[in-house]
Each structure stands twice: as C-alpha cells, then as structure tokens.
Scaffold this active site. Structure first.
Site, short mmCIF file in Angstrom:
data_model
loop_
_atom_site.label_atom_id
_atom_site.label_comp_id
_atom_site.label_asym_id
_atom_site.label_seq_id
_atom_site.Cartn_x
_atom_site.Cartn_y
_atom_site.Cartn_z
CG ASP A 14 33.17 -34.73 41.15
OD1 ASP A 14 32.76 -35.69 40.13
OD2 ASP A 14 32.39 -34.22 40.99
CG HIS A 42 34.07 -44.69 38.07
ND1 HIS A 42 33.56 -44.75 38.68
CD2 HIS A 42 33.13 -44.22 36.55
CE1 HIS A 42 32.37 -45.00 38.46
NE2 HIS A 42 32.59 -45.05 36.87
N GLY A 298 37.20 -31.13 32.89
CA GLY A 298 38.74 -30.86 33.74
C GLY A 298 37.80 -29.21 34.34
#
Length: 416
Positions: A14, A42, A298
């Site tokens: 990330d 991505h 998420g």
C-alpha cells in the site's frame, strides 16, 4: 538488449506503487505483474477519477502500452473478467501467462474457513484464496490458466481433486461444486479470456530483445515476503525484487533500475509486528488524512511513523537504486514528525531487523514539522523542514529519494 526496470514496495504494501507505475509507465512500452493475486490493490488517481485494480497492471490506462500478467501471479478469472470490463480494445495490449495458476472459488472459501477456525490466532488474510492457491501450486496439485482452453478436461481434473479432498472440504464446511455448474463456469472463463492467454515469458523476452522498454510492477511489499517478511504474517509469494525474475521468466542480468516505493510514514493491514505503530491521535490523523483503508478489503490500515531500520533492510533485499517517497502531504501540520532510527532489542541498540521483530522497541528521532507541501512540484519549493525530513531518510537508509509525491494526483510529483 534492454533491461527491465522494477517498481517495488519497500514496506508492508500500500505504498503507492500504482501512482508511480502510472506516471512512469508513459515512458515504457510494456508493463508486467509478476506475483500476487487480487489481494493486491492498485489505486490510481487521474484527473480526479479513482481507478482501483487488483490484477491488471496499471499501464492499462494507456492505450499504447502492452500489459502482461506473468506466470507468478495467481489469477481469479471472475475478478479479472470484471476488471477487463472497465476498459475498451484490450486486444494486442493485454496478455495473461498460460502458466499463471488459477485462483478459483473454492480457494477463497477454504481460506476464509481456515481463518475462522484459527480464531484469535488468525493471520489476517484477505480471504481471497491466495494462500490456498499458492499451496496447490507448490504441492503440484494446482491448475494453470492455459488449462482453461480445454474446459471439459479441466473440469474432470477439478472434480477428481474435489473427491480426493472431500474430507477436508467437509471438515471446513466448504461445499463441493456440482460438475455441470463448474463446467459452465469454466466455459465462460474460456470465452472471455482465451484471446489473451499466451506464453508471456517469450513475449517479454522478445520485447527486451527488440529494445523495448519494460517496467515490472511489484505487488504488496518486501516486508510481506514469504521468506524475508514478518512470517507468518506475510503473503504467499516472494515480493522482493528477485521474485520479479521468477514470476516472469527473467534472469537477474535482465534487471535494470529498481525503484523502491515508500510512504512518508508506515502502514500495515492485518495482524503482525509493527514496531512504529501509533495507536493514538497521531496514528488516527494519518489514517484519516491519508484515507488509509484497503483497496481490496476496505479494512482500516494500521498507521505509524517512518521506520528507517526496516526500510534499509528491505532496500538491501531489493537492491533499491532510488526511492519514490509517497504521501509526504499526509504529514502536513504535524508539529513534530518522528523517524525510527534504531531498535532496542534484548537490552541492546540495534540497526537491523531481527527475526522476532515483535520483541523490538523503536528508538525515535524527532524532527520539526511543516505547514504544507500539498501540490508542490519543485524540490526547491518544499518547506525547509520537509527537505530535512527527506534528507534524514536518505542518511539513515543510504538510498537517494528520486521522486516525491505531494498529493494523489499524478501531476503533483517532484522529480529530483
């Protein structure tokens, strides 16, 4: 013959590799993924529009770039087909290795069931079936993308596998697919993917032999490497730069420049050691301002200060030539910014990453913060304290910062 350049994450993933690949990709003829699956996300912002992809290389946004999914990637046909639907005219600019392994529905169900059974000892997997797919690959019982070209034969092989592992499926509460439904699913995959399946190793070799510029796009981050990361809280593939060789069929002499992507702070998804994690208001601010929620799951990312010790370790593993420093603007407004320069470990001060990283305590160096770097595109225009922060990262890691991102937009990037 040209060499292939590599963009690799140097933390726990990330880091912002997507933006860097999207920006640099304009200078390349081919962009390749070499490992991981749709557990990797991505995220790219272009003209205020957010693009989130999990399997297709970031170069797909540019119609003159060939995009390759290599043999080291594990491919979910459903996820890939959904991603492909976002883009037009993929013929001739998108290819999938016939040797990449298939990540099918049952892999995800097995992954999720095992995590549930582990209870408070769960690793924190994304539940996408990446681990079970790689496990099948290593045990030589997996199936590859090229087998989709013969769906009837693949269906029979899968049904045989299911029968052989019936007791495991029952123990985990995973339902075995019906043959007819499975066959229809495989036929659908073939229809959608067959035009893009090929021997990508030869494709990449030819590109290099012809003098084409090739960029390799890493997934996850070095500290999640199956061998060199914080095991067992890692992914199931080799995320270090050497993994790009095996995941595409390149030899080490064909590797060119290695660009290590780092955040100006540190994040991690899921469980596992994280020495510089900040569980207070500073960590909350990083999460809120940096919008630190996983592209794939998420889930809120754990946030903390920059760890120069682990980044230096990862940079050696990756042979990083220069850094792309991301999200410097997220640290805007902090009165003090911290950098971990060493660890306290068993009563000693160390500057390396031990195997039992969970037993270290970070030793911080405090630096003065700055007001704002947002949107700055020239290094000389950065605040003095922001420059000092960047220079201190270079001093502690031994690697130069060559690119600096000052907002999510592609254009807001400093090139030194």
């Amino acid at each position: 013959m040209r060499k292939a350049d590599l963009v690799v994450g140097v933390q726990w993933g990330d880091e912002g590799k997507g933006k860097i690949v999207d920006m640099l990709g304009l200078n390349y003829d081919m962009i390749c993924r070499s490992q991981g699956g749709h557990n990797a996300g991505h995220t790219i912002w272009v003209d205020g529009v957010r693009y989130a992809m999990h399997l297709i290389p970031s170069g797909i946004l540019h119609k003159n770039i060939v995009n390759v999914i290599g043999n080291g990637v594990v491919v979910s046909p459903d996820v890939l087909i959904d991603e492909m639907a976002q883009f037009d005219h993929l013929e001739g600019r998108f290819y999938i290795s016939d040797r990449a392994h298939l990540n099918l529905t049952h892999h995800g169900l097995i992954d999720q069931a095992k995590e549930r059974l582990k209870g408070d000892k769960a690793i924190g997997t994304t539940g996408k079936g990446i681990g079970p797919t790689y496990a099948d690959k290593i045990s030589r019982s997996g199936h590859r993308v090229g087998e989709l070209l013969e769906p009837e034969r693949l269906c029979e092989a899968l049904m045989s596998d299911f029968e052989m592992n019936k007791s495991l499926f029952n123990a985990l509460g995973v339902k075995i697919p019906k043959r007819d439904e499975l066959l229809e699913e495989l036929k659908r995959y073939k229809e959608a993917l067959a035009p893009y399946i090929t021997n990508t190793t030869r494709l990449v070799w030819k590109a290099l032999d012809d003098g084409k510029k090739v960029l390799l796009e890493g997934a996850q981050g070095t500290l999640l490497d199956i061998d060199h990361g914080t095991y067992p809280y890692v992914t199931s593939s080799n995320t270090i730069s050497a993994g790009a060789c095996t995941g595409l069929g390149l030899n080490p002499k064909e590797m060119g420049e290695v660009i290590g992507v780092i955040k100006a702070y540190t994040t991690r998804v899921g469980f596992g050691p994280f020495p510089t994690e900040d569980k207070g208001s500073d960590g909350d601010k990083m999460c809120e301002v940096g919008k630190e929620f996983g592209t794939t799951t998420g889930r809120r990312r754990r946030c903390g200060w920059f760890d120069a010790v682990s980044v230096k370790y990862a940079s050696r593993l990756d042979a990083v030539d220069k850094y792309a420093l991301m999200k410097l603007d997220v640290l805007d407004g902090f009165e003090v910014v911290k950098i971990c320069k060493a660890y306290q470990y068993n009563g000693e001060t160390i500057d390396y990453v031990p195997t039992d990283l969970e037993n270290v305590t970070p030793i911080y160096e405090d630096l003065e913060g700055w007001d704002s770097v947002k949107g700055v595109t020239r290094y000389d225009d950065l605040p003095k304290n922001a420059k000092r922060y960047i220079e201190r990262i270079e001093e502690l890691t031994g690697v130069k910062v060559g690119l600096i991102s000052t907002s999510p937009e592609r254009s807001d990037t400093i090139i030194r």
